[in-house]
Design an enzyme around this catalytic site. Structure first.
Site, mmCIF file in Angstrom:
data_model
loop_
_atom_site.group_PDB
_atom_site.id
_atom_site.type_symbol
_atom_site.label_atom_id
_atom_site.label_comp_id
_atom_site.label_asym_id
_atom_site.label_seq_id
_atom_site.Cartn_x
_atom_site.Cartn_y
_atom_site.Cartn_z
ATOM 1 C CB CYS A 1 -0.909 -0.014 1.228
ATOM 2 S SG CYS A 1 -1.975 1.436 1.364
ATOM 3 C CB CYS B 1 -4.691 4.036 -5.489
ATOM 4 S SG CYS B 1 -4.015 2.350 -5.430
ATOM 5 C CG HIS C 1 -1.924 -1.730 -9.472
ATOM 6 N ND1 HIS C 1 -2.798 -0.792 -8.978
ATOM 7 C CD2 HIS C 1 -1.102 -2.073 -8.452
ATOM 8 C CE1 HIS C 1 -2.497 -0.559 -7.708
ATOM 9 N NE2 HIS C 1 -1.490 -1.322 -7.355
ATOM 10 N N GLY D 1 -1.279 2.413 -7.172
ATOM 11 C CA GLY D 1 -1.968 2.631 -8.452
ATOM 12 C C GLY D 1 -1.310 3.725 -9.261
ATOM 13 C CD GLU E 1 -7.027 1.505 -3.028
ATOM 14 O OE1 GLU E 1 -6.860 0.582 -2.203
ATOM 15 O OE2 GLU E 1 -6.608 2.665 -2.846
#
Ligand SMILES: N[C@H](CCC[C@H](N)C(=O)O)C(=O)O
Length: 294
Positions: A76, A220, A162, A223, A211
């Site tokens: 994260c 994100c 992703h 991301g 997400e």
């Protein structure tokens, strides 16, 4: 079980952060869903746990991430920045350069003089089996049949999976419709985070992310890194890119060489601290990520 926590966010991607070094905390998926629930609990996108490292010679801490649906995940980016500010503010470290163990491997966090945090997110993983994504071979783009459409997506793992697609206008992109359809697509056996990227220039993109395990978030971090990697591999972006998300701006740097790490810089904000009793955790079903913001 009483738990002390700090509520934090990175550009509106919000977290309940728990010190598992000085408190004995064992979180079950029900606990996570309760903490994350925006009406019955505290409310957050992810729960972050700070723990002692498994190898103190390689890292100062271990950092664990749980999505609001209760599942533990590998990485994260926004959470990593909040983690760095948390351990410094809690007096768990006096260092500004912090090596951290995660489920996706080791990353290094650097608290900058202006209070922002730069994260060495490690190298992007590009082969389908590293995502994981079902494809015959590695390719810059893949076609994905979603509802009545055939989408072109790029895929990359920043430790977590992703899928990135180009859109003409992020404001009008069908994130609410295509996000869940991509996130749960059968060719992604561990599901996937779905990024919608509008390229503004070689140094600037706009991005929205639906997400995995949460729904659309205000930002994100992994991301943002994934979108820059995909855009760079397509020859659309340079080595430093301003990534504008609904919650604000991240700066992402990547050389374009797959063995080079991706760097992400951005803010981390502490909102409040508190304690919560999880001994009376209600059993919450996650029907379509009921804890989405708003
Ligand atoms: N939902 C992500 C985890 C959180 C990633 C995001 N909050 C970030 O800042 O990178 C996943 O299931 O892989």
């Amino acid at each position: 079980m009483m738990i002390r926590f700090t509520k934090m966010h990175g550009l509106g991607n919000d977290f309940v952060v728990i010190d598992g070094v000085r408190q004995q905390v064992v979180l079950t998926p029900d606990h996570v869903r309760f903490l994350a629930h925006r009406r019955l609990g505290i409310g957050c996108d992810q729960v972050l746990m700070v723990e002692p490292p498994s190898d103190p010679s390689r890292a100062a801490f271990r950092y664990r991430i749980f999505n609001g649906d209760g599942n533990e995940v590998e990485q994260c980016g926004n959470g990593a920045r909040c983690f760095a500010v948390f351990v410094r503010d809690q007096g768990l470290t006096r260092e500004s350069r912090i090596p951290v163990e995660t489920a996706a491997g080791y990353i290094t966090l650097q608290i900058e003089r202006d209070g922002q945090v730069t994260v060495d997110m490690g190298t992007p993983r590009l082969t389908p089996w590293e995502i994981p994504f079902e494809a015959e071979r590695a390719a810059p783009w893949y076609t994905l049949a979603v509802q009545d459409q055939t989408l072109e997506i790029g895929t990359v793992s920043m430790g977590n999976p992703h899928a990135v697609l180009l859109v003409d206008n992020v404001q009008t992109a069908p994130v609410a419709r295509l996000g869940p359809a991509i996130e749960g697509h059968p060719r992604f056996p561990r599901h996937v985070n779905a990024g919608f990227m509008q390229v503004m220039s070689r140094e600037h993109i706009q991005l929205r992310v639906y997400e995995r395990g949460v729904g659309e978030t205000l930002a994100c971090g992994t991301g943002a890194c994934a979108a820059v990697v995909v855009g760079r591999l397509q020859g659309l972006l340079d080595t430093q890119v301003n990534v504008d998300l609904p919650g604000g701006r991240l700066v992402v740097q990547w050389s374009g060489h797959e063995h080079d790490p991706v760097f992400m810089t951005g803010p981390a904000t502490s909102v409040f601290t508190g304690t919560i009793d999880v001994s009376t955790t209600p059993r919450l079903k996650m029907d379509g990520y009921a804890n989405r913001p708003g």
